[in-house]
Design an enzyme around this catalytic site. Sequence first.
Site, short mmCIF file in Angstrom:
data_model
loop_
_atom_site.label_atom_id
_atom_site.label_comp_id
_atom_site.label_asym_id
_atom_site.label_seq_id
_atom_site.Cartn_x
_atom_site.Cartn_y
_atom_site.Cartn_z
N CYS A 395 0.83 -1.20 0.00
CA CYS A 395 0.00 0.00 0.00
C CYS A 395 0.87 1.26 0.00
O CYS A 395 1.42 1.62 -1.03
CB CYS A 395 -0.96 -0.02 1.19
SG CYS A 395 -2.32 1.15 1.02
N HIS A 522 -3.47 -5.40 0.03
CA HIS A 522 -2.91 -5.92 1.28
C HIS A 522 -2.93 -7.45 1.24
O HIS A 522 -3.93 -8.07 1.64
CB HIS A 522 -3.71 -5.42 2.47
CG HIS A 522 -3.56 -3.96 2.74
ND1 HIS A 522 -2.72 -3.47 3.73
CD2 HIS A 522 -4.12 -2.87 2.16
CE1 HIS A 522 -2.79 -2.14 3.74
NE2 HIS A 522 -3.63 -1.75 2.79
N GLU A 524 -1.58 -9.52 3.15
CA GLU A 524 -1.52 -10.17 4.47
C GLU A 524 -2.89 -10.64 4.94
O GLU A 524 -2.99 -11.56 5.77
CB GLU A 524 -0.93 -9.21 5.51
CG GLU A 524 -1.77 -8.00 5.84
CD GLU A 524 -1.47 -6.80 4.97
OE1 GLU A 524 -1.79 -5.66 5.38
OE2 GLU A 524 -0.92 -6.98 3.86
#
EC number: 6.3.4.2
Length: 623
Positions: A395, A522, A524
Amino acid sequence: MAPKKSTIVLNVEQFIHDIEERPAIWNRNFHCNKAFLEQMWDELSGAHKLPSEVYVLDDGAEVDLDLGNYERFLDITLHRDNNITTGKIYKLVIEKERTGEYLGKTVQVVPHITNAIQDWVERVAQTPVQGSSKPQVCIVELGGTIGDIEGMPFVEAFRQFQFRVKRENFCVAHVSLVPLPKATGEPKTKPTQSSVRELRGCGLSPDLIVCRSEKPIGLEVKEKISNFCHVGPDQVICIHDLNSIYHVPLLMEQNGVIEYLNERLQLNIDMSKRTKCLQQWRDLARRTETVRRVVTIAIVGKYTKFTDSYASVVKALQHAALAANRKLELVFIESCQLEEETLQSEPSNYHKEWQKLCESDGILVPGGFGSRGMEGKIRACQWARENRKPLLGICLGLQAAVIEFARNKLGLKDANTTEIDPNTPNALVIDMPEHHTGQLGGTMRLGKRVTIFGEGPSVIRQLYGNPKTVEERHRHRYEVNPKYVPRLEEQGMRFVGTDEEKTRMEIIELSGHPYFVATQYHPEYLSRPLKPSPPFLGLILASVDRLTQYIQRGCRLSPRQLSDASSDEEETVRGLAGATKSLKALKLPTSPRNGISNGCNGSSSTSDGEGACGGIDIPNGHQ
């Protein structure tokens, strides 16, 4: 009466602002100084625990990180209705009252609020979270502390709910702390007795009591809890502190939780398949204990003082490290400590942080908002690019990498993001069309979106398994300005992933670099213990010099990488292989491995500007 802690924190922040605005009044009327108040602010903020990470679901819902733990552990996909809050319930009831659904009746907590909670749970429990089949079991976390006024409508709702769904469909597991005072070394059961008494006073009787403790509690303590809390000894489960969180499900299995729930809820589970079902999880838990080889990753962020700020990022790194049979060692670096201002004001901290960055095996630059620490992130990206250090940007990390590249490769020294400098002449990062200046709520690009891979070779695409598209979760308000993309690509920065309209840049790679990847999304959020996120796995493998080998094997780990061979044995094998290759070539290497120098002077840099650390004439320093 003394003010509340929250009031003190807010007043201190405003007080510091007033001091800066009116120094004359400050110097005349007070006997402490600004540094003291800033220290007080830091201590109160740390004690008061500022907000932790925002977790994003597929449908764009921004929720608490607890839902992230559920998704990771259960490998399921949740949605916004899986997050029940007081605000949602009250809003729902008020809207029903406004539309006349209660026929003019007086709206009360009981029965209207409690009925709304029960209806919500019953509806969401039927929603598939894995595939298209309806769930067999629904887990509801009734957070908070029993007795708190905030949670009483929910407690009352579930007291009624147990009669609505019948006993065989309702089971209560109460989690309580069993403290172990160091002075006596004896487990204390009074907190558990008191909390169970409070819970039963609210009309809920626990079927399982899960005791959290620092060390295992003995049979005598379990029998005492059983006797005073009206449950059987086999219904008292001790979950003591373990070396790894992945051992917790196995410990619960050893305590007979599966057998109890199977009988209590009449699930009819075939127990013969249980061992095979949990074998992968056992292997994962065992690997956390036996892995010895270490990989060091530096997280260059803005919120490193709060451990929960990057919870999902840390979990994703752990998943990838375990998959690569490495023990993760994290180094948190405050990005503002890498900036020139810190060199002038706190040179000691400046050099310490740069030394930690230089000594790491890989670098991760996570997301964030605001101007603080942005220049430090940009300089970290520059150092990773110039010194061929593996880097993953997420990001804001992608935006920092693009701005740095434009400044030092395109010569646009004033390149910036409009988030920091709205009037910058070279806006490499701009706000999205959906973003309304001054209105921050609900204006971000949220949730799962499609990213299309471009033509040509791509490391990140191979890590994903060479698909044409990939779906990942987003949470951002700014993006790369597409008009600068051709100039950036001419200098070697490749935009290998875009959105469906090819106007939003989603993934960048740097040509000729061991691993320089950044994503606007993102990754994750979709990482799982048994299925690590590809960008994170690529960072770990590149950091241990195994990425090329992994890709050559078709993105499969070799038996040696998956084995538990000691680090000494593996390094010996690698050393002998390297020596044999060198002898065959009849020459010695003339540069460090991967071209990474021991200093921070950017000796392998392709940039004509100054190195990221500041000085190019000091071999081991940062100027």
